[in-house]
Design an enzyme around this catalytic site. Structure first.
Site: not given
Lengths: 414, 414
Positions: B164-165
């Site tokens: 996600d990051f």
């Protein structure tokens, strides 16, 4: 490669993972990324995996679509050439320390509006790497089986160098932000991106830091269960492990359908006087009872049957693969338009290579490019960017300040 | 906040982690990021950790420095307002599916040069989340203690939602690349960034996919040892765990000095007829014998003494902290200029908040901003961006299409 960054040239003086990644993303979007390395290769030129001939499969994947200039940066002339290249192109990505010939002030003296993006260890100047900032972040002591004793459990490092990859993508973003600012105002920028700040800052951005301070203690170890929602790994009758997750009511309804457990779920709801359909909180709180029901069903079904039911119900799930399996997976790799057959890798080994993560339906993605041989573009870049003539370049080569392609030599340093 | 992106406005319709992160990075660089949510909050509005009043510490950290508009997107009028906002500002970050009212073609019909950056699950349209793409990547089955049996070892999920990051940072980068392209050519762009492609593409970019294919098998499980170089966790006499790593000759020399083990190292070199000073390969190959020597010294020293020696020798090391320790660490947080005391969080809870990861020595960083209350900016944005008058906005509020700040209500959905 897409050409969104066509016309942009930048110099990369770089090693390991984060800094090359920033250049890679720019190159895959059409920028001319000129990686400058020490003759014979920098600190990352022989990083694992090496082929039997000594070519690094790490290096040749982190440096696709770039150009390569090889210089002896231990000589004054070599250092001067890098400074001139940075000044000419106007932007530099590096992880070389600020206390070096590539410090911002020196480059700014040569070009007032230069942009430098420098990846550091810790913000205060201490050395750091992905492995060490990870140790400080708190994640390794939260990772691993839930049943481990909290007082004696060992740290478990994540294998993905996640901080490096986040840092690399952020650096590419920050560089483009500074370019936009220069386009608007004419001002250059000095950007310093500490890997340690990426790590502890991400802990904060995720809300986990606030969580620790609010609770006043650490989070309990959850193994593979998702924090604050429903999800975990299960094992099918034929021993296949898979992850399921439900973060929405729709996903939860799909799971209940796929596992065919409406009565059991209703019984747990009744026993605790709660409802699960609308509440992450309730599904998380009563996860152990739910997990037992889910695993009970998985015990009775082979994975193929399970997967068919999960897919039909529109759930979010995935089978755990070994990385060798993943690398050979038809859906993940061979049939995935992200990948193309890579042309002429320096190693001579042929395998699928990725393009940019972004997919642009209205544009031609094109085939992925290979990494250069070290020094392959030295003559072209010195001629085109610095206006050096054939004679001057030949002299630099004779003096050992410049080297040309290492195609016919092994990739290892002498 | 730095003002590199000053003058840029964008609409974010978003949930969970990746998509809000892309907007966060832009907001922290001075862009006006207008997050549009369903009245009462979207799917991520009550994600853990919740305060006792029901405010999400996750949401309030992933949405700092943004503005908030709350609309009922289940109504035609609400959907129309979001489409108009996207067309007016010219750029959209979202993880709403392409098959929705926010599809690119519909927005392009309203504004020819619009840029949309859409985060997806898998590239082929199947749902995915960080947890599930991680299962497919191969990392969980390589993670965990080296002594675990390869055939029966469970997968170990990384707790950091790393995909996600990475995806969020990459999306912010890709958006700016498309903006640059539009500035140059006038053309808009449709960007689709599949989380699954970020994962499998990163496996490839790191060189690990080529490694698996070259070797024709999986990598052996290494526990916390670094692949292809020297590094591992050790434990001091007083039970403190710490990570050390050496990727360069200088770092290796520092470790040998700090541990005071030159004779033992020389004995291992002599026994195998190898040298360690210049070779990651040799240090990795003989790691078990070296690890035993290192741990033998650590057994005799308290951590404070060990750390002092490691620091003096200029090595790269770090003590493992729990996340609660990290959150309370003076060097990591309180004395770190990345953090400032955050003003007026929606939760009312006060704690240090991070600014942008990039540090710009020549510019004022300024204090970090708080996240908005949901709907806090509805009236301002509808007036300024869409030119609606007070009467028209009041009518939309009365009809339940628009909501204003939820400061006086709990953050949970009805």
């Amino acid at each position: 490669m897409y050409q969104l960054l066509s016309g942009l040239s930048l110099i990369e003086v770089s090693s390991f993972v984060a800094s090359p990644t920033a250049g890679l993303y720019c190159a895959q979007m059409g920028a001319e990324v000129i990686r400058v390395d020490q003759i014979g290769g920098g600190l990352d030129y022989d990083r694992y995996q090496l082929t039997t001939e000594g070519r690094s499969l790490s290096w040749e994947n982190l440096n696709r679509a770039k150009k390569s200039v090889a210089l002896d940066m231990r000589t004054a002339k070599g250092r001067e050439l890098v400074q001139e290249l940075a000044a000419k192109t106007g932007q530099l990505i590096t992880n070389v320390p600020e206390k070096s010939f590539l410090n911002h002030a020196a480059l700014k003296a040569a070009r007032e509006d230069i942009i430098t993006a420098r990846i550091m260890g810790w913000g205060d100047g201490r050395q750091a790497m992905d492995f060490t900032v990870n140790a400080a972040s708190g994640y390794p002591l939260m990772t691993g089986p839930a049943e481990w004793d909290a007082d004696t459990a060992p740290p478990v490092n994540q294998l993905l160098p996640a901080w490096d990859f986040i840092c690399g993508a952020y650096t590419a973003f920050a560089l483009l932000a500074a370019l936009r600012h220069r386009d608007m105002t004419g001002e250059g920028s000095e950007l310093r991106i500490p890997l340690g700040d990426v790590a502890i800052g991400t802990v904060a951005n995720s809300g986990a830091m606030a969580e620790m301070l609010y609770r006043g203690s650490d989070r309990e170890r959850l193994g593979n269960a998702i924090w604050g929602a429903f999800g975990r790994d299960f094992m099918s009758r034929d021993g296949k492990r898979f992850m399921v997750a439900a973060l929405t009511s729709k996903q939860w309804a799909g799971l209940v359908e796929a596992f065919d457990i409406a009565p059991q779920v209703a019984a747990i709801e009744a026993a605790h006087n709660v409802e699960f359909a609308q509440s992450d909180h309730n599904r998380f709180t009563h996860r152990d009872e739910l997990f037992a029901v889910f695993q009970g069903v998985a015990d009775t079904l082979d994975y193929d049957v399970m997967a068919e039911r999960l897919a039909r119900a529109g759930t979010t799930f995935e089978r755990y693969r070994t990385m060798h399996e993943a690398a050979n997976d038809r859906v993940l790799v061979d049939d995935n338009p992200l990948f193309g057959q890579s042309p002429k890798n320096p190693s001579g080994f042929r395998y699928p290579a990725p393009g940019p993560f972004a997919n642009m339906p209205q544009r031609e993605r094109g085939a992925p490019h290979s990494a250069p041989y070290l020094g392959a573009d030295s003559e072209e870049i010195l001629a085109e960017r610095l206006g050096l003539g054939t004679g001057a370049i030949g002299k630099l080569i004779d003096e050992g300040v410049v080297a040309t392609s290492d195609a016919d030599t092994l990739g290892t340093r002498s």
